[in-house]
Design a protein around this motif. Structure first.
Motif, PDB file in Angstrom:
ATOM      1  N   VAL A 174      41.545  11.398  19.584  1.00  0.00           N
ATOM      2  CA  VAL A 174      41.085  12.324  20.522  1.00  0.00           C
ATOM      3  C   VAL A 174      39.633  12.506  21.053  1.00  0.00           C
ATOM      4  O   VAL A 174      39.508  12.420  22.336  1.00  0.00           O
ATOM      5  CB  VAL A 174      41.643  13.702  19.986  1.00  0.00           C
ATOM      6  CG1 VAL A 174      41.084  14.835  20.978  1.00  0.00           C
ATOM      7  CG2 VAL A 174      42.932  14.032  19.968  1.00  0.00           C
ATOM      8  N   ARG A 175      38.703  12.439  20.010  1.00  0.00           N
ATOM      9  CA  ARG A 175      37.221  12.107  20.510  1.00  0.00           C
ATOM     10  C   ARG A 175      37.205  11.056  21.080  1.00  0.00           C
ATOM     11  O   ARG A 175      36.241  11.123  22.258  1.00  0.00           O
ATOM     12  CB  ARG A 175      36.335  12.177  19.148  1.00  0.00           C
ATOM     13  CG  ARG A 175      36.491  13.517  18.373  1.00  0.00           C
ATOM     14  CD  ARG A 175      35.605  13.607  17.413  1.00  0.00           C
ATOM     15  NE  ARG A 175      35.574  14.959  16.618  1.00  0.00           N
ATOM     16  CZ  ARG A 175      34.809  15.966  17.024  1.00  0.00           C
ATOM     17  NH1 ARG A 175      34.185  15.896  18.224  1.00  0.00           N
ATOM     18  NH2 ARG A 175      34.810  17.040  16.382  1.00  0.00           N
ATOM     19  N   ALA A 176      37.695   9.783  20.765  1.00  0.00           N
ATOM     20  CA  ALA A 176      37.367   8.527  21.632  1.00  0.00           C
ATOM     21  C   ALA A 176      38.102   8.572  22.987  1.00  0.00           C
ATOM     22  O   ALA A 176      37.736   7.897  23.859  1.00  0.00           O
ATOM     23  CB  ALA A 176      38.180   7.217  20.918  1.00  0.00           C
ATOM     24  N   ASP A 177      38.963   9.119  23.207  1.00  0.00           N
ATOM     25  CA  ASP A 177      39.762   9.463  24.477  1.00  0.00           C
ATOM     26  C   ASP A 177      38.817  10.248  25.443  1.00  0.00           C
ATOM     27  O   ASP A 177      39.237  10.232  26.677  1.00  0.00           O
ATOM     28  CB  ASP A 177      41.111  10.277  24.273  1.00  0.00           C
ATOM     29  CG  ASP A 177      41.950  10.144  25.518  1.00  0.00           C
ATOM     30  OD1 ASP A 177      41.832   9.068  26.418  1.00  0.00           O
ATOM     31  OD2 ASP A 177      42.764  10.923  25.817  1.00  0.00           O
ATOM     32  N   CYS A 178      37.674  10.714  24.934  1.00  0.00           N
ATOM     33  CA  CYS A 178      36.753  11.264  25.947  1.00  0.00           C
ATOM     34  C   CYS A 178      35.769  10.426  26.674  1.00  0.00           C
ATOM     35  O   CYS A 178      35.008   9.797  25.947  1.00  0.00           O
ATOM     36  CB  CYS A 178      35.870  12.437  25.233  1.00  0.00           C
ATOM     37  SG  CYS A 178      34.921  13.171  26.591  1.00  0.00           S
TER      38      CYS A 178
END
Length: 466
Positions: free
Chosen positions: A367-371
């Motif tokens: 989820v963090r990488a998807d930002c």
């Protein structure tokens, strides 16, 4: 070659071959890795001795010998913690229908090196003299970090199409670039990869994705057309951008997410996380809709993407565990965006944790990488919001042991209280109590029993008394 000088095992082995009237060479990846200063404990050798002669030479010296590859001229040996693989010179021919060679033993190191995949793997060191053999410019290619083939690349890839995937793997593992003539041959012959079994494709793909420059390897697969045959969902993400740029380039975005996920790894390469990062948006092409107001939507792309990921990974013969873990991460990667500014109830947080189960740490990273927004303020706000969610998860976990969310009564207690025998009704009651546990948190014993009896009455099971 400094590591070779200090390893007596190598000299011991070489002396036995010389005494028997044969030549022995350290060869291939072992020489490449020695030059790069990353030589491991597994060493590869080649020799003019035939397999049965090799067997005689190492018997009594080796601590263990295995001959599972003897039909291909290879014997494995263990000595003082070293694994040594010794292969007779090869001069194979290929049917060019499969990748299976007709094994032909050769008589010269020159012929053996010519049949190898890349020039950086076609160097040898004769032992014990330490004479360096580099007939195809492997050392200069290694210094320039360039992959080229000893034979013309079309011939090399026609013999063994897997070498095209190996090229992409070396790009990812060693941060090499590929010689233009090799790239051209890969583009022309990409379809030949269909001759290779799914298991071998999967093995190379996994090594590629676990490389230090995984993105670079993926880009080579896509640019040469190999991905169209081994992972077609990835090039399919190269959606045409509408004139108003209403959505990101999904393919490029996925590569950025892959890079960012890798940056978040804590204990070395995580194949499941990297696969999920690369594939998390593969459902977007099938779900793209141009809305009447000019926007673009991808409704339920996580649901479609999870199904697509499961299908592709099964086709590549990944283990059931990897298939299900990656598919679940793809399915869950959008869930956080319903969190808003923290509007989720504790019940919603519990469900997030319970649905993620053992994947929670990976889901956090995905989820963090998807930002990937370039708007720093928006990116910062998203990360702070996720910080808040993680803090809430930690608080609830400390209070309620979220890692082991179970109903407050187990199956045996349910059967005793309701007078039931094992069967579907027990499972239904268990599931009802688990839903209550997720919604309300832990119940006292009296509350749990009261809820169970109320459920039983609603099911027409009387008062549920045992």
């Amino acid at each position: 070659m400094e590591p070779l000088r200090i390893d007596p095992v190598v000299d011991e082995l070489a002396e036995r071959f010389v005494a028997a009237g044969h030549r022995l060479f350290l060869v291939g990846g072992s020489v490449r890795d020695a030059v790069l200063g990353r030589l491991g404990n597994d060493l590869d050798f080649t020799t003019d001795a035939r397999p049965e002669q090799v067997q005689r030479i190492v018997t009594g010296w080796a601590e263990a010998v295995w001959d599972t590859g003897i039909a291909f001229g290879t014997l494995g040996v263990v000595r003082k913690g070293r694994t040594l693989e010794i292969t007779t010179f090869r001069a194979d021919t290929y049917d060019r229908v499969t990748r299976n060679p007709e094994v032909v033993f050769g008589d010269t190191i020159e012929g053996d090196l010519l049949r190898r995949d890349f020039t950086v793997n076609a160097m040898a060191v004769e032992l014990p003299s330490r004479e360096f053999v580099d007939l195809h410019g492997g050392m200069s290619a290694l210094a320039a970090k360039v992959l080229d083939t000893p034979a013309p690349p079309r011939e090399s890839f026609a013999d063994d199409p897997l070498r095209m995937l190996r090229a992409a793997r070396f790009v990812a593992q060693l941060d090499f670039t590929v010689a233009p003539r090799v790239v051209e041959a890969m583009r022309e012959m990409a379809g030949e990869i269909r001759r290779i079994t799914a298991e071998r494709v999967q093995a190379e793909l996994s090594k590629l994705l676990c490389g230090v420059r995984a993105r670079k390897g993926v880009e080579l697969l896509v640019d040469t057309g190999l991905a169209d045959h081994v992972l077609p969902e990835v090039p399919a993400m190269r959606l045409e951008i509408d004139e108003h740029h209403q959505h990101k380039d999904v393919y490029h975005h996925s590569l950025v997410v892959l890079d960012q996920a890798i940056d978040l790894e804590e204990d070395g390469p995580d194949l499941v996380l990297r696969l999920a990062a690369l594939l998390h948006d593969i459902g977007k092409p099938a779900t793209r809709r141009f809305e009447s107001g000019g926007g673009v939507s991808f409704h339920h792309h996580e649901v479609v993407g999870a199904k697509m990921a499961r299908k592709r990974l099964r086709a590549l013969k990944y283990s059931k565990e990897i298939v299900e873990d990656v598919a679940q991460l793809v399915y869950l990667h959008l869930r956080f965006h319903g969190y808003g500014r923290g509007e989720w109830t504790d019940s919603a947080v519990r469900r997030y944790v319970t649905d993620a189960e053992h994947l929670l740490s990976r889901l956090h990273k995905l989820v963090r990488a998807d930002c990937t927004t370039r708007n720093r303020r928006k990116a910062g706000a998203l990360q702070r919001t996720y910080d808040d969610l993680e803090a809430r998860i930690a608080r609830l976990a400390a209070e309620e042991d979220l890692n082991r969310v179970r109903p407050d009564l187990d199956g045996n207690e349910i059967m005793r209280l309701l007078g039931l025998s094992p069967g579907p009704l027990v499972g239904q009651a268990w599931k009802h109590l688990k839903e209550l546990r997720l919604d309300r948190g832990p119940l006292s014993r009296d509350e749990a029993e009261a809820e169970l009896r109320a459920w039983a009455r609603a099911k027409g099971l009387g008062d549920g008394a045992s």
